[in-house]
Motif scaffolding. Structure first.
Motif, PDB file in Angstrom:
ATOM      1  N   VAL A 140       0.837  -1.205   0.000  1.00 17.13           N
ATOM      2  CA  VAL A 140       0.000   0.000   0.000  1.00 17.13           C
ATOM      3  C   VAL A 140       0.871   1.254   0.000  1.00 17.13           C
ATOM      4  N   GLY A 141       1.833   1.297   0.901  1.00 18.66           N
ATOM      5  CA  GLY A 141       2.728   2.460   0.972  1.00 18.66           C
ATOM      6  C   GLY A 141       3.546   2.603  -0.300  1.00 18.66           C
ATOM      7  N   ILE A 142       4.023   1.462  -0.803  1.00 21.69           N
ATOM      8  CA  ILE A 142       4.852   1.487  -2.012  1.00 21.69           C
ATOM      9  C   ILE A 142       4.045   2.008  -3.201  1.00 21.69           C
ATOM     10  N   ASN A 143       2.839   1.489  -3.375  1.00 20.22           N
ATOM     11  CA  ASN A 143       2.034   1.927  -4.528  1.00 20.22           C
ATOM     12  C   ASN A 143       1.635   3.393  -4.413  1.00 20.22           C
ATOM     13  N   PHE A 144       1.353   3.828  -3.210  1.00 15.40           N
ATOM     14  CA  PHE A 144       1.053   5.241  -2.982  1.00 15.40           C
ATOM     15  C   PHE A 144       2.269   6.099  -3.375  1.00 15.40           C
ATOM     16  N   ALA A 145       3.443   5.686  -2.906  1.00 17.06           N
ATOM     17  CA  ALA A 145       4.664   6.459  -3.179  1.00 17.06           C
ATOM     18  C   ALA A 145       5.010   6.435  -4.668  1.00 17.06           C
ATOM     19  N   ARG A 146       4.812   5.294  -5.307  1.00 16.54           N
ATOM     20  CA  ARG A 146       5.085   5.198  -6.756  1.00 16.54           C
ATOM     21  C   ARG A 146       4.164   6.153  -7.515  1.00 16.54           C
ATOM     22  N   ALA A 147       2.877   6.133  -7.157  1.00 10.72           N
ATOM     23  CA  ALA A 147       1.900   6.984  -7.846  1.00 10.72           C
ATOM     24  C   ALA A 147       2.245   8.463  -7.645  1.00 10.72           C
ATOM     25  N   LEU A 148       2.585   8.809  -6.430  1.00 12.65           N
ATOM     26  CA  LEU A 148       2.903  10.213  -6.129  1.00 12.65           C
ATOM     27  C   LEU A 148       4.184  10.647  -6.835  1.00 12.65           C
ATOM     28  N   SER A 149       5.135   9.728  -6.871  1.00 18.45           N
ATOM     29  CA  SER A 149       6.408  10.018  -7.534  1.00 18.45           C
ATOM     30  C   SER A 149       6.164  10.338  -9.009  1.00 18.45           C
ATOM     31  N   ILE A 150       5.249   9.590  -9.627  1.00 20.99           N
ATOM     32  CA  ILE A 150       4.945   9.824 -11.049  1.00 20.99           C
ATOM     33  C   ILE A 150       4.114  11.105 -11.208  1.00 20.99           C
TER      34      ILE A 150
END
Ligand code: KG4
Ligand code: ZN
Length: 400
Positions: A140-150
Protein backbone atom coordinates in the motif's frame (compact mmCIF):
# COMPACT_ATOMS: atom_id res chain seq x y z
CA UNK A 1 15.85 21.19 -6.24
CA UNK A 2 17.92 22.30 -3.32
CA UNK A 3 20.48 19.48 -3.38
CA UNK A 4 23.49 19.77 -1.11
CA UNK A 5 22.00 22.76 0.61
CA UNK A 6 18.88 21.33 2.05
CA UNK A 7 16.48 18.61 1.01
CA UNK A 8 12.84 17.99 1.82
CA UNK A 9 11.95 14.33 2.10
CA UNK A 10 8.52 12.81 2.53
CA UNK A 11 8.70 9.52 4.46
CA UNK A 12 5.97 6.88 4.13
CA UNK A 13 5.73 3.85 6.43
CA UNK A 14 3.18 1.00 6.17
CA UNK A 15 5.20 -2.13 6.94
CA UNK A 16 3.09 -3.31 9.87
CA UNK A 17 0.20 -1.77 11.78
CA UNK A 18 1.24 1.87 11.86
CA UNK A 19 0.32 4.11 8.95
CA UNK A 20 2.72 7.03 9.04
CA UNK A 21 3.74 10.00 6.92
CA UNK A 22 6.43 12.51 7.82
CA UNK A 23 7.99 15.44 6.01
CA UNK A 24 11.45 16.56 7.01
CA UNK A 25 13.97 19.10 5.89
CA UNK A 26 17.55 17.88 6.22
CA UNK A 27 21.02 19.09 5.43
CA UNK A 28 24.65 18.05 5.75
CA UNK A 29 26.58 14.86 5.16
CA UNK A 30 27.81 12.13 7.51
CA UNK A 31 31.29 13.17 8.59
CA UNK A 32 30.18 16.78 8.99
CA UNK A 33 27.03 18.01 10.72
CA UNK A 34 23.76 16.49 9.62
CA UNK A 35 20.69 18.30 10.93
CA UNK A 36 17.01 17.90 10.30
CA UNK A 37 13.71 19.36 11.30
CA UNK A 38 10.27 17.82 11.11
CA UNK A 39 7.91 19.95 9.05
CA UNK A 40 4.86 17.71 9.36
CA UNK A 41 4.21 14.35 10.96
CA UNK A 42 1.11 12.13 11.07
CA UNK A 43 0.69 8.63 12.41
CA UNK A 44 -2.27 6.35 12.91
CA UNK A 45 -1.79 3.21 14.96
CA UNK A 46 -4.10 0.34 14.09
CA UNK A 47 -3.14 -1.55 17.26
CA UNK A 48 -6.62 -1.30 18.80
CA UNK A 49 -8.16 -2.78 15.64
CA UNK A 50 -5.80 -5.76 15.63
CA UNK A 51 -6.16 -6.38 19.37
CA UNK A 52 -9.15 -8.71 18.83
CA UNK A 53 -6.90 -11.01 16.74
CA UNK A 54 -4.10 -10.93 19.32
CA UNK A 55 -1.65 -9.80 16.61
CA UNK A 56 -1.52 -8.01 13.28
CA UNK A 57 -4.01 -9.32 10.74
CA UNK A 58 -2.37 -8.55 7.36
CA UNK A 59 -5.49 -7.92 5.28
CA UNK A 60 -6.99 -5.64 7.88
CA UNK A 61 -3.66 -3.76 8.02
CA UNK A 62 -3.70 -3.38 4.23
CA UNK A 63 -7.29 -2.06 4.21
CA UNK A 64 -6.60 0.41 6.99
CA UNK A 65 -3.40 1.69 5.36
CA UNK A 66 -5.30 2.23 2.11
CA UNK A 67 -8.05 4.11 3.92
CA UNK A 68 -5.82 6.34 6.04
CA UNK A 69 -2.79 7.14 3.92
CA UNK A 70 -4.16 10.08 1.92
CA UNK A 71 -5.78 11.77 4.95
CA UNK A 72 -2.49 11.42 6.88
CA UNK A 73 -0.54 12.72 3.90
CA UNK A 74 -2.91 15.70 3.59
CA UNK A 75 -2.59 16.51 7.27
CA UNK A 76 1.22 16.28 7.10
CA UNK A 77 1.26 18.78 4.24
CA UNK A 78 -1.19 21.08 6.02
CA UNK A 79 1.06 21.10 9.06
CA UNK A 80 4.14 21.84 6.92
CA UNK A 81 2.49 24.84 5.17
CA UNK A 82 4.83 24.64 2.20
CA UNK A 83 4.48 27.03 -0.64
CA UNK A 84 3.02 25.29 -3.65
CA UNK A 85 4.98 25.14 -6.84
CA UNK A 86 2.48 24.42 -9.58
CA UNK A 87 -0.69 22.53 -10.34
CA UNK A 88 -0.22 19.36 -12.33
CA UNK A 89 -2.61 18.23 -15.03
CA UNK A 90 -4.06 15.07 -13.53
CA UNK A 91 -5.29 13.77 -16.88
CA UNK A 92 -1.67 13.39 -18.03
CA UNK A 93 -0.85 10.67 -15.52
CA UNK A 94 -4.25 9.49 -14.31
CA UNK A 95 -4.12 6.26 -16.30
CA UNK A 96 -0.63 5.38 -15.04
CA UNK A 97 -1.52 5.88 -11.40
CA UNK A 98 -4.82 4.06 -11.92
CA UNK A 99 -2.80 1.02 -12.98
CA UNK A 100 -0.43 1.35 -10.03
CA UNK A 101 -3.27 1.63 -7.54
CA UNK A 102 -5.50 -0.92 -9.21
CA UNK A 103 -5.77 -2.99 -6.06
CA UNK A 104 -6.31 0.03 -3.80
CA UNK A 105 -9.38 1.66 -5.42
CA UNK A 106 -10.28 3.72 -2.36
CA UNK A 107 -6.75 5.09 -2.11
CA UNK A 108 -6.74 5.86 -5.85
CA UNK A 109 -9.96 7.81 -5.59
CA UNK A 110 -8.70 9.80 -2.59
CA UNK A 111 -5.34 10.49 -4.22
CA UNK A 112 -6.84 11.72 -7.48
CA UNK A 113 -9.22 14.01 -5.58
CA UNK A 114 -6.24 15.30 -3.61
CA UNK A 115 -4.11 15.90 -6.70
CA UNK A 116 -6.96 17.76 -8.40
CA UNK A 117 -7.19 20.23 -5.56
CA UNK A 118 -3.57 20.59 -4.43
CA UNK A 119 -0.58 22.00 -6.24
CA UNK A 120 2.75 20.22 -6.07
CA UNK A 121 4.64 21.48 -3.01
CA UNK A 122 8.41 21.95 -2.87
CA UNK A 123 9.45 18.44 -1.85
CA UNK A 124 12.61 16.85 -3.25
CA UNK A 125 11.93 13.17 -2.84
CA UNK A 126 9.64 10.47 -1.47
CA UNK A 127 11.09 7.74 0.73
CA UNK A 128 9.05 4.61 1.33
CA UNK A 129 9.60 1.41 3.29
CA UNK A 130 9.95 -1.49 0.84
CA UNK A 131 10.71 -4.15 3.45
CA UNK A 132 10.95 -6.06 5.65
CA UNK A 133 7.37 -6.36 6.87
CA UNK A 134 3.98 -7.70 5.90
CA UNK A 135 3.83 -7.66 2.12
CA UNK A 136 0.14 -6.73 1.74
CA UNK A 137 0.79 -3.80 4.08
CA UNK A 138 4.08 -2.77 2.43
CA UNK A 139 2.45 -2.71 -1.00
CA UNK A 140 0.00 0.00 0.00
CA UNK A 141 2.73 2.46 0.97
CA UNK A 142 4.85 1.49 -2.01
CA UNK A 143 2.03 1.93 -4.53
CA UNK A 144 1.05 5.24 -2.98
CA UNK A 145 4.66 6.46 -3.18
CA UNK A 146 5.09 5.20 -6.76
CA UNK A 147 1.90 6.98 -7.85
CA UNK A 148 2.90 10.21 -6.13
CA UNK A 149 6.41 10.02 -7.53
CA UNK A 150 4.94 9.82 -11.05
CA UNK A 151 2.22 12.43 -10.48
CA UNK A 152 4.58 15.02 -9.04
CA UNK A 153 7.69 13.90 -10.90
CA UNK A 154 9.66 13.39 -7.69
CA UNK A 155 12.49 10.92 -7.18
CA UNK A 156 11.65 7.83 -5.13
CA UNK A 157 13.88 6.20 -2.51
CA UNK A 158 13.32 2.65 -1.23
CA UNK A 159 14.08 2.37 2.47
CA UNK A 160 14.90 -0.69 4.55
CA UNK A 161 12.74 -0.42 7.67
CA UNK A 162 15.52 -1.83 9.88
CA UNK A 163 17.97 0.79 8.68
CA UNK A 164 15.32 3.40 9.53
CA UNK A 165 15.28 2.19 13.16
CA UNK A 166 19.08 2.24 13.36
CA UNK A 167 19.52 5.71 11.86
CA UNK A 168 16.80 7.22 14.01
CA UNK A 169 18.53 5.87 17.14
CA UNK A 170 21.71 7.60 15.95
CA UNK A 171 20.01 11.00 15.98
CA UNK A 172 20.24 13.35 18.88
CA UNK A 173 16.91 15.11 19.29
CA UNK A 174 17.17 18.73 20.44
CA UNK A 175 13.41 19.13 20.58
CA UNK A 176 10.55 16.87 19.46
CA UNK A 177 10.99 18.23 15.95
CA UNK A 178 14.69 18.97 15.55
CA UNK A 179 17.76 16.81 15.69
CA UNK A 180 21.30 16.19 14.52
CA UNK A 181 23.24 13.06 13.69
CA UNK A 182 25.18 12.12 16.83
CA UNK A 183 28.92 12.25 16.50
CA UNK A 184 30.02 8.73 17.19
CA UNK A 185 33.06 6.60 16.87
CA UNK A 186 33.20 3.47 14.76
CA UNK A 187 32.83 0.55 14.90
CA UNK A 188 29.20 0.79 15.96
CA UNK A 189 27.44 -2.19 17.48
CA UNK A 190 23.66 -2.10 17.07
CA UNK A 191 21.19 -4.15 19.04
CA UNK A 192 18.07 -4.14 16.91
CA UNK A 193 15.04 -5.33 18.87
CA UNK A 194 11.60 -5.06 17.30
CA UNK A 195 8.43 -7.04 16.80
CA UNK A 196 9.88 -8.91 13.84
CA UNK A 197 13.66 -8.80 14.38
CA UNK A 198 16.35 -9.35 16.97
CA UNK A 199 19.80 -8.80 15.57
CA UNK A 200 23.27 -7.67 16.51
CA UNK A 201 24.76 -5.59 13.73
CA UNK A 202 28.27 -4.25 13.30
CA UNK A 203 29.02 -1.11 11.29
CA UNK A 204 32.63 -0.28 10.51
CA UNK A 205 31.48 2.82 8.67
CA UNK A 206 28.35 4.86 8.23
CA UNK A 207 25.58 3.05 6.38
CA UNK A 208 27.32 -0.31 6.11
CA UNK A 209 25.87 -3.13 8.18
CA UNK A 210 27.09 -6.61 8.98
CA UNK A 211 24.82 -8.93 10.91
CA UNK A 212 26.82 -10.78 13.56
CA UNK A 213 23.95 -12.36 15.50
CA UNK A 214 20.23 -12.93 15.17
CA UNK A 215 17.31 -14.79 16.67
CA UNK A 216 16.80 -18.38 15.63
CA UNK A 217 13.06 -18.25 16.29
CA UNK A 218 10.90 -15.50 17.83
CA UNK A 219 11.95 -11.86 17.92
CA UNK A 220 12.21 -10.11 21.30
CA UNK A 221 9.09 -8.01 20.65
CA UNK A 222 7.20 -11.08 19.47
CA UNK A 223 8.10 -12.82 22.74
CA UNK A 224 6.82 -9.81 24.71
CA UNK A 225 3.57 -9.88 22.71
CA UNK A 226 3.04 -13.64 23.04
CA UNK A 227 3.83 -13.76 26.74
CA UNK A 228 1.61 -10.73 27.34
CA UNK A 229 -1.20 -12.65 25.69
CA UNK A 230 -0.58 -15.67 27.94
CA UNK A 231 -0.84 -13.30 30.88
CA UNK A 232 -4.17 -12.02 29.60
CA UNK A 233 -2.89 -8.61 28.47
CA UNK A 234 -3.90 -6.73 25.31
CA UNK A 235 -2.00 -6.23 22.05
CA UNK A 236 0.70 -4.94 21.62
CA UNK A 237 1.81 -6.62 24.79
CA UNK A 238 5.28 -5.11 25.21
CA UNK A 239 4.36 -1.82 26.87
CA UNK A 240 1.66 -3.43 29.03
CA UNK A 241 3.94 -6.25 30.17
CA UNK A 242 6.69 -3.75 30.96
CA UNK A 243 4.21 -1.80 33.08
CA UNK A 244 3.36 -4.93 35.13
CA UNK A 245 7.05 -5.75 35.56
CA UNK A 246 7.68 -2.24 36.89
CA UNK A 247 4.77 -2.57 39.29
CA UNK A 248 6.16 -5.92 40.52
CA UNK A 249 9.54 -4.31 41.22
CA UNK A 250 7.91 -1.40 43.04
CA UNK A 251 5.88 -3.80 45.19
CA UNK A 252 8.78 -6.18 45.63
CA UNK A 253 6.90 -9.07 44.09
CA UNK A 254 8.98 -11.87 42.60
CA UNK A 255 7.99 -14.98 40.66
CA UNK A 256 7.96 -18.38 42.42
CA UNK A 257 9.86 -19.95 39.56
CA UNK A 258 12.81 -18.93 37.45
CA UNK A 259 12.50 -18.75 33.68
CA UNK A 260 15.30 -19.95 31.38
CA UNK A 261 17.84 -17.54 29.83
CA UNK A 262 17.95 -19.23 26.41
CA UNK A 263 21.36 -19.44 24.73
CA UNK A 264 22.82 -16.90 27.13
CA UNK A 265 25.91 -18.93 27.93
CA UNK A 266 26.42 -20.32 24.45
CA UNK A 267 29.51 -19.18 22.65
CA UNK A 268 27.79 -17.31 19.84
CA UNK A 269 25.85 -14.09 19.28
CA UNK A 270 22.49 -15.64 18.45
CA UNK A 271 19.24 -15.50 20.37
CA UNK A 272 16.24 -17.73 20.94
CA UNK A 273 13.05 -16.58 22.63
CA UNK A 274 10.46 -19.22 21.82
CA UNK A 275 11.47 -21.44 24.78
CA UNK A 276 10.78 -18.57 27.12
CA UNK A 277 7.24 -18.32 25.85
CA UNK A 278 6.75 -22.10 26.25
CA UNK A 279 8.08 -21.92 29.81
CA UNK A 280 5.58 -19.18 30.65
CA UNK A 281 2.79 -21.17 29.02
CA UNK A 282 3.61 -24.21 31.17
CA UNK A 283 3.55 -22.16 34.36
CA UNK A 284 0.33 -20.37 33.42
CA UNK A 285 -1.32 -23.69 32.55
CA UNK A 286 -0.66 -25.19 36.00
CA UNK A 287 -2.91 -23.14 38.25
CA UNK A 288 -5.08 -20.01 38.16
CA UNK A 289 -3.15 -16.82 37.56
CA UNK A 290 -3.48 -14.62 40.64
CA UNK A 291 -2.67 -10.94 40.25
CA UNK A 292 0.49 -11.42 42.30
CA UNK A 293 1.60 -14.34 40.17
CA UNK A 294 0.96 -12.37 36.99
CA UNK A 295 3.08 -9.47 38.25
CA UNK A 296 5.88 -11.79 39.34
CA UNK A 297 5.90 -13.59 36.00
CA UNK A 298 5.96 -10.33 34.02
CA UNK A 299 8.96 -9.20 36.05
CA UNK A 300 10.78 -12.51 35.68
CA UNK A 301 10.10 -12.57 31.94
CA UNK A 302 11.40 -9.04 31.44
CA UNK A 303 14.47 -9.89 33.53
CA UNK A 304 15.11 -13.01 31.44
CA UNK A 305 14.88 -11.07 28.15
CA UNK A 306 17.07 -8.28 29.52
CA UNK A 307 19.68 -10.79 30.79
CA UNK A 308 19.95 -12.42 27.38
CA UNK A 309 19.99 -9.17 25.38
CA UNK A 310 22.54 -7.55 27.66
CA UNK A 311 24.65 -10.72 27.91
CA UNK A 312 24.92 -11.12 24.15
CA UNK A 313 25.53 -7.43 23.53
CA UNK A 314 28.39 -7.42 26.04
CA UNK A 315 29.82 -10.56 24.43
CA UNK A 316 29.70 -8.87 21.02
CA UNK A 317 31.31 -5.76 22.47
CA UNK A 318 34.17 -7.82 23.85
CA UNK A 319 34.62 -9.62 20.57
CA UNK A 320 34.45 -6.60 18.28
CA UNK A 321 35.54 -3.72 20.53
CA UNK A 322 32.82 -1.33 19.37
CA UNK A 323 33.08 2.34 20.33
CA UNK A 324 29.37 3.06 20.12
CA UNK A 325 26.35 0.96 21.05
CA UNK A 326 23.10 1.76 19.29
CA UNK A 327 19.80 0.26 20.42
CA UNK A 328 16.83 0.48 18.08
CA UNK A 329 13.40 -0.97 17.29
CA UNK A 330 10.15 -1.02 19.29
CA UNK A 331 11.55 -2.99 22.24
CA UNK A 332 14.20 -0.29 22.75
CA UNK A 333 11.36 1.76 24.28
CA UNK A 334 11.71 -0.58 27.28
CA UNK A 335 13.22 1.41 30.15
CA UNK A 336 14.32 -1.65 32.11
CA UNK A 337 16.31 -3.07 29.18
CA UNK A 338 17.90 0.35 28.55
CA UNK A 339 18.86 0.72 32.19
CA UNK A 340 20.28 -2.81 32.39
CA UNK A 341 22.43 -2.22 29.34
CA UNK A 342 23.71 1.11 30.67
CA UNK A 343 24.57 -0.59 34.00
CA UNK A 344 26.41 -3.42 32.28
CA UNK A 345 28.47 -0.99 30.22
CA UNK A 346 29.34 1.05 33.29
CA UNK A 347 30.20 -2.08 35.32
CA UNK A 348 32.50 -3.32 32.57
CA UNK A 349 34.18 0.09 32.41
CA UNK A 350 33.40 0.02 28.70
CA UNK A 351 34.12 3.39 27.09
CA UNK A 352 31.43 2.76 24.46
CA UNK A 353 28.77 5.43 24.11
CA UNK A 354 25.16 4.23 24.31
CA UNK A 355 22.66 5.71 21.86
CA UNK A 356 18.95 5.05 22.32
CA UNK A 357 15.98 6.70 20.61
CA UNK A 358 13.44 8.86 22.45
CA UNK A 359 10.90 6.25 23.68
CA UNK A 360 8.08 7.70 21.57
CA UNK A 361 10.20 7.27 18.44
CA UNK A 362 11.37 3.73 19.26
CA UNK A 363 8.30 2.15 17.69
CA UNK A 364 7.44 2.44 14.00
CA UNK A 365 7.11 5.93 12.56
CA UNK A 366 7.78 7.73 9.30
CA UNK A 367 10.46 10.09 10.59
CA UNK A 368 12.91 7.17 10.58
CA UNK A 369 11.98 6.41 6.97
CA UNK A 370 12.41 10.03 5.88
CA UNK A 371 15.82 10.16 7.60
CA UNK A 372 17.07 6.95 6.00
CA UNK A 373 15.67 8.25 2.72
CA UNK A 374 17.71 11.41 3.10
CA UNK A 375 21.01 9.55 3.33
CA UNK A 376 20.20 7.48 0.25
CA UNK A 377 19.03 10.55 -1.67
CA UNK A 378 22.34 12.23 -0.80
CA UNK A 379 24.03 9.37 -2.65
CA UNK A 380 21.44 9.61 -5.40
CA UNK A 381 20.37 6.02 -4.76
CA UNK A 382 16.93 6.23 -6.30
CA UNK A 383 14.34 3.55 -7.02
CA UNK A 384 12.35 3.20 -10.22
CA UNK A 385 8.66 3.94 -9.60
CA UNK A 386 7.77 1.60 -12.47
CA UNK A 387 9.37 -1.45 -10.87
CA UNK A 388 9.72 -0.99 -7.10
CA UNK A 389 8.35 -4.02 -5.24
CA UNK A 390 7.65 -5.03 -1.63
CA UNK A 391 10.20 -7.36 -0.07
CA UNK A 392 8.74 -8.92 3.03
CA UNK A 393 11.99 -10.64 4.01
CA UNK A 394 14.39 -7.88 3.05
CA UNK A 395 17.63 -8.22 5.01
CA UNK A 396 19.53 -5.37 6.52
CA UNK A 397 22.02 -4.63 3.77
CA UNK A 398 23.59 -7.73 2.28
CA UNK A 399 27.07 -8.38 3.62
CA UNK A 400 29.25 -5.89 1.85
O1 KG4 B 1 9.66 -1.57 15.81
P1 KG4 B 1 8.27 -1.88 16.10
O2 KG4 B 1 7.30 -0.74 16.35
O3 KG4 B 1 7.63 -2.74 14.95
C1 KG4 B 1 8.38 -3.65 14.22
O4 KG4 B 1 9.16 -3.22 13.36
O5 KG4 B 1 8.23 -4.85 14.54
O6 KG4 B 1 8.24 -2.85 17.36
C2 KG4 B 1 7.05 -3.31 17.90
C3 KG4 B 1 7.36 -4.23 19.07
C4 KG4 B 1 6.12 -4.93 19.60
O7 KG4 B 1 6.41 -6.29 19.71
C5 KG4 B 1 5.91 -4.28 20.95
O8 KG4 B 1 5.30 -5.14 21.88
C6 KG4 B 1 7.32 -3.94 21.35
O9 KG4 B 1 7.92 -3.49 20.15
N1 KG4 B 1 7.41 -2.90 22.39
C7 KG4 B 1 7.91 -3.11 23.60
C8 KG4 B 1 7.78 -1.89 24.31
N2 KG4 B 1 7.19 -0.98 23.47
C9 KG4 B 1 6.98 -1.63 22.30
N3 KG4 B 1 8.46 -4.19 24.17
C10 KG4 B 1 8.88 -4.10 25.43
N4 KG4 B 1 8.78 -2.97 26.18
C11 KG4 B 1 8.23 -1.85 25.67
N5 KG4 B 1 8.14 -0.75 26.40
ZN1 ZN C 1 9.84 -1.43 13.30
Amino acid sequence: MRYNLCMRILGVETSCDETAVCLIEAQGRPGSTVSFSVLGNSLFSQAALHAQYGGVFPNLAKREHAKNLVPLFASTLREARLSQEHYTDVSLYQETIRQILEREPELLQQLIAFLQTHARPEIDCIAVTHGPGLEPALWVGINFARALSIAWDMPLVAVNHLEGHILLSMMEMHSPSRGTLSTCEFPILTLLISGGHTELVLSEQFGVYRRIGETRDDAAGEAFDKVARLLGLGYPGGPELARLAREAREKNIAADSTLPRPMMREDNLDFSFSGLKTAVRNIVGEEPLTEEKRLGLAREFEDAVADVLVGKTMRALEEYGAQTIVVGGGVSANTHIRARLAEALAAAGAPARLLVPPPELATDNALMIALAGYFHALNEEYADPATLTAQGNLKLAPLR
